[in-house]
Scaffold this motif. Structure first.
Motif: not given
Length: 561
Positions: A150-152, A182-190, A198-206, A229-235
């Motif tokens: 998908t797109s970002a 399928d969902g979202y992955t939330i990522e953080v760094c200092k 990634a801070v969520n183990e399972d894909l975030q639906k909301s 299914a196509g992979g990760r979108s741009p963040p």
């Protein structure tokens, strides 16, 4: 010492091959029968030698030929598993004779088992079935096209935060595609590093997530990635790092109701406006005027933990404008604006002139003042003065137009006119006087009163109400009434039985407004008769009459006796 066994490989070539690989274990049982004696046929099941004994040597002669219904000898297509037991027991050229002699009994019994195999296979049918031909395979379909991510995600921002967590929200990508989301992955760094985790183990639906268990005081860079299914979108990432720190209360400006509209004050007044606000920790308060910083020489700002005060000691018209107050607590802020208008008395009209004079009237015109006092003009005041006396009198007040007609002027007098301007503060201190003077000229008037024809109101006497017959009781007074009209006023004469009553005190005669009354005081038995009233003037006379009957009062029977 047992005799040296013959090579098994040569004997194995003369043995019939097994038809199927599954019969190999059945042809070599754990306990094999001893080899048959010379010239005897080998039994179907041979007994294996006892444990520790040397295996019996096979005879030098050729083995007994197999029965007629035995399967054909093995060919090159015979599986190698059929020869495995024989090769395992036979010594090779590399194996010394002593090692072959010490082989276990089970391995030595393998040749005997192979010799007994034709007897077990004798029960198989003479004609073996040929293997079924293989079915043709369908052509391999082309691989599906690769799926695209998908797109970002869009509109990522911080909704709330405290000492240990940050709440973020975002909107789903504009382009999702056929693969869905399928969902979202939330990522953080200092902040200052690129160690994204990634801070969520399972894909975030909301589209809302609370990043928990963070360290107070850390600055985090946050981004969100959409997955399908196509992979990760741009963040999509926050534009700035977020400081993990509690915000107890968001800042909020509580603008008073009277400041939500235009605040008007006069020149010279003291301005002292207090605007409360809330926020924790202590918010940072800033003020601007018309989008520019305040002039601290003119305007003083004093702020506490709960309110901010705007103070002007002596207001001037230059202090008018739009003042904006901003209350900020870290990344959160609130703003409120107020309009301050400093007004004063207006100037006089720019010009006043007399346009026309006719009869007792004068037409005036004037223009609006150049200085309206920083507020709109609400009206004008027009005054006149007689040149003889010089006293000014107001003829129009709160007048809204720029022209007027002054009427009811005195003939022969000379008048001067002036006009004042007026706004919500009041009337201008000075007025503009018209340069011209208006003189009301005397004109000759010939008055001829109209001729009126006098009406003749003369009329002969006429009774409008006549006399009515009456009955009276002896000793009780009674009245006779009638009304008459006529011009000149008629003379009224009362008569009894055609004789003028005159000034008889027994009778009282009254005539008021044409109502004629004759009162008979305590009539007696002889006062009955015909009474007449005659009205007479120069134009004629009229008479009305009535009959009066006087009765005796009723006497009770007891008094008669």
């Amino acid at each position: 010492m047992p005799s040296k066994p013959a090579p098994i490989k040569k004997a194995a070539k003369k043995e019939p091959a097994k038809k199927e690989e599954e019969k190999a274990p059945e042809a070599a049982p754990a306990e094999a029968a001893p080899a048959p004696a010379e010239g005897e046929a080998a039994p179907a099941e041979a007994a294996a030698p006892a444990e520790g004994e040397a295996p019996a040597a096979p005879p030098a002669e050729e083995p007994t030929p197999p029965p007629a219904n035995a399967p054909a000898p093995a060919t090159e297509e015979t599986p190698a598993a059929a020869e495995a037991p024989a090769d395992a027991a036979a010594p090779t050229e590399e194996t010394p004779p002593a090692a072959a002699a010490e082989a276990p009994a089970d391995a030595a019994a393998a040749p005997a088992a192979e010799e007994g195999a034709p007897a077990a296979d004798a029960e198989a049918p003479a004609d073996a079935e040929a293997p079924a031909p293989e079915e043709p395979k369908a052509p391999t379909p082309p691989p599906p096209p690769p799926k695209e991510p998908t797109s970002a995600p869009v509109d990522l921002f911080v909704e709330d935060k405290n000492d240990t967590s940050v709440t973020i929200i975002w909107s789903q990508p504009e382009v999702v595609g056929d693969s869905g989301l399928d969902g979202y992955t939330i990522e953080v760094c200092k902040d200052g590093t690129e160690d994204w985790k990634a801070v969520n183990e399972d894909l975030q639906k909301s589209c809302r997530y609370v990043i928990k268990n963070q360290t107070t005081g850390d600055r985090l860079k946050i981004r969100v990635v959409a997955v399908n299914a196509g992979g990760r979108s741009p963040p999509v990432a926050l534009p700035e790092a977020v400081l993990v720190k509690e915000v107890a209360n968001r800042p909020k400006v509580r603008l008073p109701r009277f400041l939500r509209q235009r605040y008007v004050a006069q020149v010279g007044e003291k301005i002292n406006l207090s605007i409360p606000f809330t926020g924790k920790p202590k918010p940072v308060v800033t003020w601007t005027k018309n989008g520019q910083p305040l002039d601290t020489k003119r305007v003083n700002i004093r702020s506490t933990d709960r309110d901010s005060i705007l103070f002007i000691r002596t207001s001037e018209r230059e202090d008018s404008g739009v003042y904006e107050m901003c209350v900020k607590v870290e990344d959160f802020e609130d703003k409120a604006s107020l309009i301050l208008q400093i007004v004063e008395l207006p100037g006089p009209p720019a010009s006043v002139k007399i346009v026309d004079t006719w009869g007792f009237n004068v037409a005036l015109e004037w223009t609006a003042p150049k200085d309206n006092g920083n507020t709109e003009i609400t009206g004008y005041t027009v005054q006149k003065a007689d040149k003889k006396t010089g006293d000014w009198f107001t003829v129009l007040d709160h007048y809204h137009r720029l022209n007027a007609t002054i009427s009811d002027l005195i003939m022969g007098n000379v008048y001067k006119f002036r006009v004042f301007s007026e706004n919500k503060v009041g009337v201008s201190e000075s007025a503009t006087v018209a340069k011209e003077e208006a003189k009301i000229l005397k004109t000759a008037i010939d008055y001829k009163p109209p001729e009126y024809k006098e009406r003749d109101y003369t009329e002969a006497p006429k009774f409008t109400t006549s006399l009515s017959d009456r009955a009276a009781t002896v000793g009780y007074s009674t009245k006779l009434l009638c009304s008459v009209r006529g011009f000149p006023k008629p003379k009224v004469i009362w008569m009894k039985n055609q004789m003028i009553i005159g000034d008889d005190p027994k009778y009282r005669q009254v005539c008021v407004q044409g109502i004629c009354t004759l009162e008979i005081r305590k009539p007696g038995n002889f006062d009955g008769g015909v009474y007449s009233c005659k009205a007479k003037n120069t134009l004629g006379e009229a008479t009305v009459s009535c009959k009066l009957e006087v009765k005796q009062p009723a006497v009770p029977d007891a008094e008669k006796k």
